[in-house]
Design a protein around this motif. Structure first.
Motif, PDB file in Angstrom:
ATOM      1  N   VAL A  10      74.572  94.870  96.247  1.00  0.00           N
ATOM      2  CA  VAL A  10      73.263  94.927  96.893  1.00  0.00           C
ATOM      3  C   VAL A  10      73.094  96.262  97.613  1.00  0.00           C
ATOM      4  O   VAL A  10      72.024  96.873  97.568  1.00  0.00           O
ATOM      5  CB  VAL A  10      73.092  93.735  97.860  1.00  0.00           C
ATOM      6  N   ALA A  11      74.148  96.755  98.257  1.00  0.00           N
ATOM      7  CA  ALA A  11      74.081  98.038  98.953  1.00  0.00           C
ATOM      8  C   ALA A  11      73.834  99.174  97.962  1.00  0.00           C
ATOM      9  O   ALA A  11      73.037 100.080  98.228  1.00  0.00           O
ATOM     10  CB  ALA A  11      75.361  98.281  99.748  1.00  0.00           C
ATOM     11  N   VAL A  12      74.508  99.138  96.798  1.00  0.00           N
ATOM     12  CA  VAL A  12      74.299 100.166  95.773  1.00  0.00           C
ATOM     13  C   VAL A  12      72.855 100.108  95.264  1.00  0.00           C
ATOM     14  O   VAL A  12      72.203 101.138  95.080  1.00  0.00           O
ATOM     15  CB  VAL A  12      75.322 100.000  94.620  1.00  0.00           C
ATOM     16  N   ALA A  13      72.333  98.917  95.054  1.00  0.00           N
ATOM     17  CA  ALA A  13      70.955  98.770  94.605  1.00  0.00           C
ATOM     18  C   ALA A  13      69.982  99.313  95.654  1.00  0.00           C
ATOM     19  O   ALA A  13      69.000  99.980  95.323  1.00  0.00           O
ATOM     20  CB  ALA A  13      70.651  97.309  94.304  1.00  0.00           C
ATOM     21  N   LEU A  14      70.259  99.039  96.919  1.00  0.00           N
ATOM     22  CA  LEU A  14      69.415  99.528  98.000  1.00  0.00           C
ATOM     23  C   LEU A  14      69.421 101.048  98.050  1.00  0.00           C
ATOM     24  O   LEU A  14      68.369 101.677  98.175  1.00  0.00           O
ATOM     25  CB  LEU A  14      69.879  98.946  99.341  1.00  0.00           C
ATOM     26  N   VAL A  15      70.587 101.651  97.947  1.00  0.00           N
ATOM     27  CA  VAL A  15      70.688 103.110  97.969  1.00  0.00           C
ATOM     28  C   VAL A  15      69.944 103.704  96.766  1.00  0.00           C
ATOM     29  O   VAL A  15      69.232 104.701  96.885  1.00  0.00           O
ATOM     30  CB  VAL A  15      72.172 103.558  97.993  1.00  0.00           C
ATOM     31  N   GLY A  16      70.051 103.070  95.598  1.00  0.00           N
ATOM     32  CA  GLY A  16      69.336 103.539  94.419  1.00  0.00           C
ATOM     33  C   GLY A  16      67.833 103.486  94.604  1.00  0.00           C
ATOM     34  O   GLY A  16      67.113 104.422  94.255  1.00  0.00           O
ATOM     35  N   MET A  17      67.349 102.374  95.174  1.00  0.00           N
ATOM     36  CA  MET A  17      65.912 102.260  95.423  1.00  0.00           C
ATOM     37  C   MET A  17      65.449 103.282  96.453  1.00  0.00           C
ATOM     38  O   MET A  17      64.377 103.864  96.323  1.00  0.00           O
ATOM     39  CB  MET A  17      65.566 100.855  95.897  1.00  0.00           C
ATOM     40  N   LEU A  18      66.256 103.507  97.475  1.00  0.00           N
ATOM     41  CA  LEU A  18      65.911 104.480  98.494  1.00  0.00           C
ATOM     42  C   LEU A  18      65.817 105.878  97.897  1.00  0.00           C
ATOM     43  O   LEU A  18      64.872 106.616  98.156  1.00  0.00           O
ATOM     44  CB  LEU A  18      66.921 104.437  99.638  1.00  0.00           C
ATOM     45  N   LEU A  19      66.795 106.250  97.067  1.00  0.00           N
ATOM     46  CA  LEU A  19      66.766 107.564  96.425  1.00  0.00           C
ATOM     47  C   LEU A  19      65.569 107.698  95.493  1.00  0.00           C
ATOM     48  O   LEU A  19      64.919 108.747  95.431  1.00  0.00           O
ATOM     49  CB  LEU A  19      68.065 107.819  95.664  1.00  0.00           C
TER      50      LEU A  19
END
Length: 175
Positions: A10-19
């Motif tokens: 979930v953290a990786v997905a969040l960072v991807g969406m943020l980028l």
């Protein structure tokens, strides 16, 4: 899948969406301004008297640009003006004597090519033309904001808040 792996995913997905949201927003901000898309001139009256004066104003051209103003696509030169630091212009032009009927005031930017037109109906002297205060120029004002970028940031914040809520509940359960 363990809760740690799930949290990392979930953290990786969040960072991807943020980028993705940041790169979309940066590209929207870095896009060059298209001054050639046009300006909608506004005239102070759509029914001026023959040989009378008409105020012409507008926006949407390049800052500091010279704007040529004419009647009927250059048939009569009405002069020029320079835009301010925001690309707006405001001037008064004198219409030619002996010209009556329906005509078009055209504005064209010399460097950016921004252009627009406003219809007027020039009346004969003594016809009661010059009603003042009317505005024309056609078209809707170019307003708005990049909604997609704001929506993406809102989505990232919503997902981030959900993750923080899950992490807080997980921490309470392990204590």
């Amino acid at each position: 899948m363990s809760s740690t792996k799930r949290l990392i995913a979930v953290a990786v997905a969040l960072v991807g969406m943020l980028l993705a949201a940041l790169s979309f927003g940066a590209s929207a901000l870095a896009a060059p301004t298209d001054y050639g898309s046009g300006t909608s001139p506004i005239v102070t009256t759509q029914t001026p008297p023959e040989g009378g004066q008409v105020g012409v104003s507008g926006q949407g051209c390049a800052p500091g640009e010279t704007i040529d103003i004419s009647l009927d696509n250059g048939a009569f030169d009405l002069g020029s003006t320079t835009t301010d630091s925001t690309g707006a212009y405001n001037t008064t032009v004198t219409l030619p004597a002996g010209v009556t009927g329906v005509h078009t005031i055209n504005v064209i930017g010399e460097s950016s090519g921004c252009s627009g037109a406003a219809a007027i109906n020039i009346g004969a002297v003594g016809s009661g033309g010059g009603s003042g205060g009317e505005s024309g120029g056609g078209g809707l004002a170019s307003t708005g904001v990049a909604v997609a970028g704001i929506g993406a940031v809102g989505l990232v914040l919503l997902v981030g808040g959900g993750l923080m809520l899950m992490a807080g509940r997980r921490r309470k359960a392990t204590i």
